[in-house]
Design an enzyme around this catalytic site. Sequence first.
Site, PDB file in Angstrom:
ATOM      1  N   ARG A   1      23.815  15.789  28.401  1.00 30.05           N
ATOM      2  CA  ARG A   1      23.003  15.650  29.605  1.00 30.05           C
ATOM      3  C   ARG A   1      23.930  15.434  30.793  1.00 30.05           C
ATOM      4  NH1 ARG A   1      20.041  10.667  32.081  1.00 30.05           N
ATOM      5  NH2 ARG A   1      18.973  11.752  33.760  1.00 30.05           N
TER       6      ARG A   1
ATOM      7  N   HIS B   1      20.243  13.578  40.339  1.00 27.52           N
ATOM      8  CA  HIS B   1      20.663  12.236  39.932  1.00 27.52           C
ATOM      9  C   HIS B   1      21.233  11.560  41.185  1.00 27.52           C
ATOM     10  CE1 HIS B   1      21.761   9.830  36.113  1.00 27.52           C
ATOM     11  NE2 HIS B   1      22.045   9.036  37.139  1.00 27.52           N
TER      12      HIS B   1
ATOM     13  N   GLU C   1      15.322   8.812  37.255  1.00 29.89           N
ATOM     14  CA  GLU C   1      14.915   7.499  37.748  1.00 29.89           C
ATOM     15  C   GLU C   1      14.480   7.505  39.222  1.00 29.89           C
ATOM     16  OE1 GLU C   1      17.852   4.529  36.865  1.00 29.89           O
ATOM     17  OE2 GLU C   1      17.741   4.873  34.710  1.00 29.89           O
TER      18      GLU C   1
ATOM     19  N   ASN D   1      14.842   6.179  30.106  1.00 29.86           N
ATOM     20  CA  ASN D   1      16.087   5.414  30.171  1.00 29.86           C
ATOM     21  C   ASN D   1      15.748   3.957  29.933  1.00 29.86           C
ATOM     22  OD1 ASN D   1      17.294   7.780  30.931  1.00 29.86           O
ATOM     23  ND2 ASN D   1      17.862   7.116  33.000  1.00 29.86           N
TER      24      ASN D   1
ATOM     25  N   TYR E   1      17.463   0.003  29.268  1.00 33.01           N
ATOM     26  CA  TYR E   1      18.602  -0.922  29.160  1.00 33.01           C
ATOM     27  C   TYR E   1      18.165  -2.317  28.723  1.00 33.01           C
ATOM     28  CZ  TYR E   1      21.363   2.819  31.100  1.00 33.01           C
ATOM     29  OH  TYR E   1      21.983   4.034  31.249  1.00 33.01           O
TER      30      TYR E   1
HETATM   31  C1  FCB Z   1      20.956   4.138  35.288  1.00 28.89           C
HETATM   32  C2  FCB Z   1      21.488   5.369  35.973  1.00 28.89           C
HETATM   33  C3  FCB Z   1      22.846   5.806  35.480  1.00 28.89           C
HETATM   34  C4  FCB Z   1      23.757   4.621  35.199  1.00 28.89           C
HETATM   35  C5  FCB Z   1      23.057   3.609  34.335  1.00 28.89           C
HETATM   36  C6  FCB Z   1      23.897   2.414  33.974  1.00 28.89           C
HETATM   37  O1  FCB Z   1      20.069   3.494  36.134  1.00 28.89           O
HETATM   38  O2  FCB Z   1      20.608   6.453  35.801  1.00 28.89           O
HETATM   39  O3  FCB Z   1      23.389   6.688  36.423  1.00 28.89           O
HETATM   40  O4  FCB Z   1      24.206   4.100  36.382  1.00 28.89           O
HETATM   41  O5  FCB Z   1      21.885   3.163  34.962  1.00 28.89           O
END
Ligand code: FCB
Length: 464
Positions: free
Chosen positions: A75, A119, A164, A291, A293
Amino acid sequence: MPAFPENFLWGTATAAYQVEGAWNEDGRGPSIWDTFSHTPGLVANGDTGDEACDHYHRLEEDLDLLAGLGVGAYRFSISWPRVQPGGSGALNRPGVDFYNRLVDGLLARDIAPVATLYHWDLPQELEDAGGWPERETALRFAEYARLMGEELGDRVRTWITLNEPWCSAYLGYASGVHAPARTDAAAALAALHHLNLGHGLAVQALRSTAARGAQMSVTLNLHHVRGVSERDADAVRRADALANRAFLGPMLEGAYPRDLIADTAKVTDWSFVRDGDEAAACQPLDVLGVNYYNPTLVRQWDGGGARETADGHQDGAASPWIACEDIEFVKQPGPYTEMGWNIDETGLTELLLRLHRDYPDLPTMITENGAAFPDPVSADGVVHDADRVDYLHRHLTAVSEAIAGGADVRGYFVWSLMDNFEWAHGYAKRFGIVRVDRETMARTWKDSAHWYRDVVATGKLPVA
Ligand code: FCB
């Protein structure tokens, strides 16, 4: 020992501004991130993406790196100002050729190209004309999508319109910690709408130009929002509306949530939404990019004491959480990554199951997941990142649990292939499974890269 479906797509992810460098070469125009990083004080250590990982000049080496990892997909994002410098008009041939070489190089190595159109690197000229708060930007974006479909659509199998849009709208235009560093809540909601609209128009444009059967997608950083107690249900609802349903509503259901419109009524009357816009934003998608985290924890704020704002998104001059002044973002229990984000993979399973419940016919794909850690180089010259291996292992286990629970998850992309420019944090935060030496630009596999190669090769997680 969790196993994954046979056709599960294993990949790694990067983004143009974070890795390419060559910011002013071969006809590339400036983007809002060039302007942001060149503004003193906005990025840690004064870092910029001018050189980034020099990926633009090290393309072959990086393609071989991907081949060595054995991944089935990569990607990447296309830098809009590299291929169309001012965001409108003629294409910049050398810029397009770079992506032709990238796509061809991937296919030659049997790696499926997954291209993100946006992006975050808006051509500066479009920001000068008003940026995403202006409707015209959505129209420009659709035209750019059409052109990319014509140029690369015969070979790119999966298209991701936006990465995002939450960050583009709220961090770019409300809290200002990202480019273009504006702090105007009403403008941020207009930006949000034009991102949703631009997404829909771009999907339409790609469907008419890209090869039949190409997959259409968008990547959202959906927030898995939890309340501290049952008394916080309304805080959860409001954060969920702004963070998630503001995108899922128009893109997947063809309408903004009514509660979102009501919650933000004191900021805007939403008159920038024209008849037909929500229908245009809602285009059939083949897969939804997620995405993940960490989760988000909220609490109703009673006005006493200092309000907690531990949402993981850096404190700016204003909050990205529009009209949420009476909501607290509560610091969650550790352990934490180097970003200060707590490690809690259960949110990923729950989020995937929620999406499966709400949109049972739409498969998902984890388009980013990973972690920054201190990553010291050991005496043997290697980064032994057991913490990252553990993070990835936990989150892949969480994905497998969602699959076992019925979720149709098609793939997983580690963020990131290599250490890179982490936006306002500069190079201080390292997310790569491959280390990049900032002096020599040498790429060195971390332990996590070896671990991931084995996972990809076997389609299974090793016994922890
Ligand atoms: C996301 C972004 C990516 C990177 C990660 C850690 O929000 O899409 O570019 O910075 O976080």
